[in-house]
Motif scaffolding. Structure first.
Motif, short mmCIF file in Angstrom:
data_model
loop_
_atom_site.label_atom_id
_atom_site.label_comp_id
_atom_site.label_asym_id
_atom_site.label_seq_id
_atom_site.Cartn_x
_atom_site.Cartn_y
_atom_site.Cartn_z
N ILE A 55 0.83 -1.20 0.00
CA ILE A 55 0.00 0.00 0.00
C ILE A 55 0.87 1.26 0.00
O ILE A 55 0.64 2.21 -0.76
CB ILE A 55 -0.94 0.00 1.23
CG1 ILE A 55 -2.00 -1.09 1.08
CG2 ILE A 55 -1.61 1.37 1.38
CD1 ILE A 55 -2.84 -1.30 2.33
N LEU A 56 1.90 1.24 0.86
CA LEU A 56 2.81 2.38 0.92
C LEU A 56 3.52 2.59 -0.41
O LEU A 56 3.68 3.73 -0.88
CB LEU A 56 3.84 2.17 2.04
CG LEU A 56 3.30 2.19 3.47
CD1 LEU A 56 4.39 1.75 4.44
CD2 LEU A 56 2.81 3.58 3.84
N ARG A 57 3.92 1.47 -1.03
CA ARG A 57 4.64 1.58 -2.30
C ARG A 57 3.73 2.11 -3.41
O ARG A 57 4.16 2.90 -4.25
CB ARG A 57 5.21 0.21 -2.70
CG ARG A 57 6.14 0.29 -3.91
CD ARG A 57 7.38 1.09 -3.57
NE ARG A 57 7.98 1.73 -4.73
CZ ARG A 57 9.03 2.54 -4.67
NH1 ARG A 57 9.59 2.82 -3.52
NH2 ARG A 57 9.51 3.11 -5.76
N LYS A 58 2.50 1.67 -3.42
CA LYS A 58 1.56 2.14 -4.44
C LYS A 58 1.37 3.65 -4.36
O LYS A 58 1.27 4.34 -5.37
CB LYS A 58 0.22 1.42 -4.29
CG LYS A 58 0.22 -0.02 -4.80
CD LYS A 58 -1.13 -0.68 -4.63
CE LYS A 58 -1.10 -2.11 -5.15
NZ LYS A 58 -2.42 -2.78 -4.98
N ARG A 59 1.33 4.17 -3.14
CA ARG A 59 1.19 5.61 -2.95
C ARG A 59 2.39 6.36 -3.51
O ARG A 59 2.26 7.40 -4.15
CB ARG A 59 1.00 5.93 -1.47
CG ARG A 59 -0.34 5.47 -0.89
CD ARG A 59 -0.41 5.73 0.61
NE ARG A 59 -1.68 5.29 1.16
CZ ARG A 59 -1.97 5.28 2.45
NH1 ARG A 59 -1.07 5.69 3.33
NH2 ARG A 59 -3.16 4.87 2.87
N ILE A 60 3.58 5.82 -3.24
CA ILE A 60 4.80 6.44 -3.75
C ILE A 60 4.82 6.40 -5.27
O ILE A 60 5.14 7.39 -5.94
CB ILE A 60 6.04 5.73 -3.17
CG1 ILE A 60 6.14 5.98 -1.67
CG2 ILE A 60 7.32 6.19 -3.88
CD1 ILE A 60 7.17 5.12 -0.96
#
Length: 208
Positions: free
Chosen positions: A10-15
């Motif tokens: 999830i964090l990576r998708k935001r980045i």
């Protein structure tokens, strides 16, 4: 309760979404010595406009390939057998290409030819990594290449190598580690995010 893998995804998708929104130059060719280039393109959801995807070249061969790119792009790809190597290994004249993420020679050859034809010589970026036997001489030769948009990731600072970008975290190692690995479990950032590759790609647009 979310598992660690779900949280970091999830964090990576935001980045990745944030970077994709920043990106203006979206149809370039990124030629990389190893998988870092493919991971970055995948993060940005971009088409593979170069053949150096899911493979690696030893730095000395990569420098030779980039230095004589038009020549090697026209060479016939041949395959050789190497002991203790399960993946296809190709040769373009005198350089080796290790297709470590391809199932067989047919797939490797098909993708190599298809993506070689997509190279945009007018909108091209070159990326190398200080690993796989990279020597100081390789770094110096890379630095001499006649390309403005080039970068080499290194495990320590090299003031004499103008195209080098020092990635922290590998100072006690002999080379850079896997830059597509996550730096920690709380941010979603990878090691190669220490380099603003989006700004780098956009620099070509800014020149116009």
């Amino acid at each position: 309760m979310l598992f660690y893998s779900e949280i970091i995804n999830i964090l990576r998708k935001r980045i990745n979404m944030k970077n994709s929104k920043r990106l203006k130059n979206k149809d370039f060719s990124l030629l990389a010595s190893n998988c870092n280039g493919a991971f970055i393109l995948h993060d940005l959801n971009l088409k593979f406009n170069s053949p150096t995807v899911n493979l690696f070249m030893y730095p000395s061969d990569f420098v030779k390939y980039i230095k004589n790119l038009e020549y090697y792009s026209k060479c016939d790809l041949k395959f050789i057998k190497k002991e203790d190597t399960a993946y296809p290994v190709g040769k373009l004249d005198d350089i080796e290409i290790h297709f470590m993420h391809y199932k067989d020679e047919n797939e490797a050859e098909r993708k190599w030819k298809e993506r070689t034809d997509r190279i945009d010589f007018d909108n091209m970026f070159v990326m190398m990594t200080d690993r796989d036997g990279c020597s100081l001489e390789d770094l110096k030769e890379f630095d001499k290449l006649p390309y403005k948009n080039k970068v080499v990731f290194t495990h320590k600072e090299y003031s004499e190598i103008k195209s080098s970008v020092y990635i922290k975290g590998f100072e006690n190692e002999k080379n850079v580690g896997n830059l597509y690995s996550y730096k920690n479990r709380f941010t979603g950032y990878k090691y190669y995010d220490d380099f603003d590759y989006v700004e780098w790609f956009n620099s070509r647009t800014a020149e116009k």
